[in-house]
Design a protein around this motif. Structure first.
Motif, PDB file in Angstrom:
ATOM      1  N   GLU A 107      10.347 -22.743   0.696  1.00  0.00           N
ATOM      2  CA  GLU A 107       9.403 -21.950   0.528  1.00  0.00           C
ATOM      3  C   GLU A 107      10.123 -20.508   0.862  1.00  0.00           C
ATOM      4  OE1 GLU A 107       7.206 -25.139   2.719  1.00  0.00           O
ATOM      5  OE2 GLU A 107       9.256 -24.293   2.920  1.00  0.00           O
TER       6      GLU A 107
ATOM      7  N   CYS B 182       8.004 -21.750  -4.131  1.00  0.00           N
ATOM      8  CA  CYS B 182       8.225 -22.982  -3.684  1.00  0.00           C
ATOM      9  C   CYS B 182       9.427 -23.626  -4.424  1.00  0.00           C
ATOM     10  CB  CYS B 182       7.073 -24.132  -3.601  1.00  0.00           C
ATOM     11  SG  CYS B 182       7.207 -25.646  -3.067  1.00  0.00           S
TER      12      CYS B 182
ATOM     13  N   TRP C  40      -0.027 -26.166  -1.634  1.00  0.00           N
ATOM     14  CA  TRP C  40       0.248 -25.266  -0.521  1.00  0.00           C
ATOM     15  C   TRP C  40      -0.677 -25.658   0.452  1.00  0.00           C
ATOM     16  CZ3 TRP C  40       4.188 -21.903   0.012  1.00  0.00           C
ATOM     17  CH2 TRP C  40       4.997 -21.437  -1.256  1.00  0.00           C
TER      18      TRP C  40
ATOM     19  N   TYR D 286       2.864 -21.095   5.905  1.00  0.00           N
ATOM     20  CA  TYR D 286       2.576 -21.643   4.724  1.00  0.00           C
ATOM     21  C   TYR D 286       3.540 -22.696   3.876  1.00  0.00           C
ATOM     22  CZ  TYR D 286      -1.315 -18.290   3.881  1.00  0.00           C
ATOM     23  OH  TYR D 286      -2.497 -17.874   3.872  1.00  0.00           O
TER      24      TYR D 286
ATOM     25  N   CYS E 240       4.717 -25.888   1.559  1.00  0.00           N
ATOM     26  CA  CYS E 240       4.525 -26.343   0.082  1.00  0.00           C
ATOM     27  C   CYS E 240       5.032 -27.825   0.200  1.00  0.00           C
ATOM     28  CB  CYS E 240       5.168 -25.720  -0.970  1.00  0.00           C
ATOM     29  SG  CYS E 240       6.931 -25.889  -1.142  1.00  0.00           S
TER      30      CYS E 240
END
Length: 121
Positions: free
Chosen positions: A6, A22, A36, A93, A95
């Protein structure tokens, strides 16, 4: 070796925008769903959005109308465009990869390292 990386996180003002990337390596995206997730301090990891191998998408209610997930198979990359960001969007965050179809659970076999998104004035 299958890997997801990411990038694109950072600090943004409320109402601002970021685009997360990603990037997949060691495999191609054709047969995979990419999701995500995000995790804020003291909270459980939650699903944000997902795009399946056919291009169909879904979103958590909290981000509908603000976030857009997309994929560029030529670049072997999935993106998350985040608009109208709110402080409650602050999180790491991630992925993640799953074969063919999206899942509301965290049944994904390959995960990225995460990228920090901070929304603050």
């Amino acid at each position: 070796q299958s890997q997801l990386v990411e990038s694109g996180g950072g600090l943004v003002q409320p109402g601002g925008s970021l685009r997360l990337s990603c990037a997949a390596s060691g495999f191609t995206l054709n047969y995979y769903a990419i999701a995500w997730f995000r995790q804020a301090p003291g909270k459980e990891r939650e699903g944000v959005s997902c795009i399946n191998s056919s291009g169909s998408t879904n979103y958590a209610d909290s981000v509908k109308g603000r976030f857009t997930i997309s994929r560029d198979n030529a670049k072997n990359t999935v993106y998350l465009q985040m608009n109208s960001l709110k402080p409650e969007d602050t999180a790491v965050y991630y992925c993640a990869r799953r074969i063919y179809s999206c899942s509301k659970s965290m049944e994904y076999s390959v995960w990225g390292q995460g990228t920090q998104v901070t929304v603050s004035s």
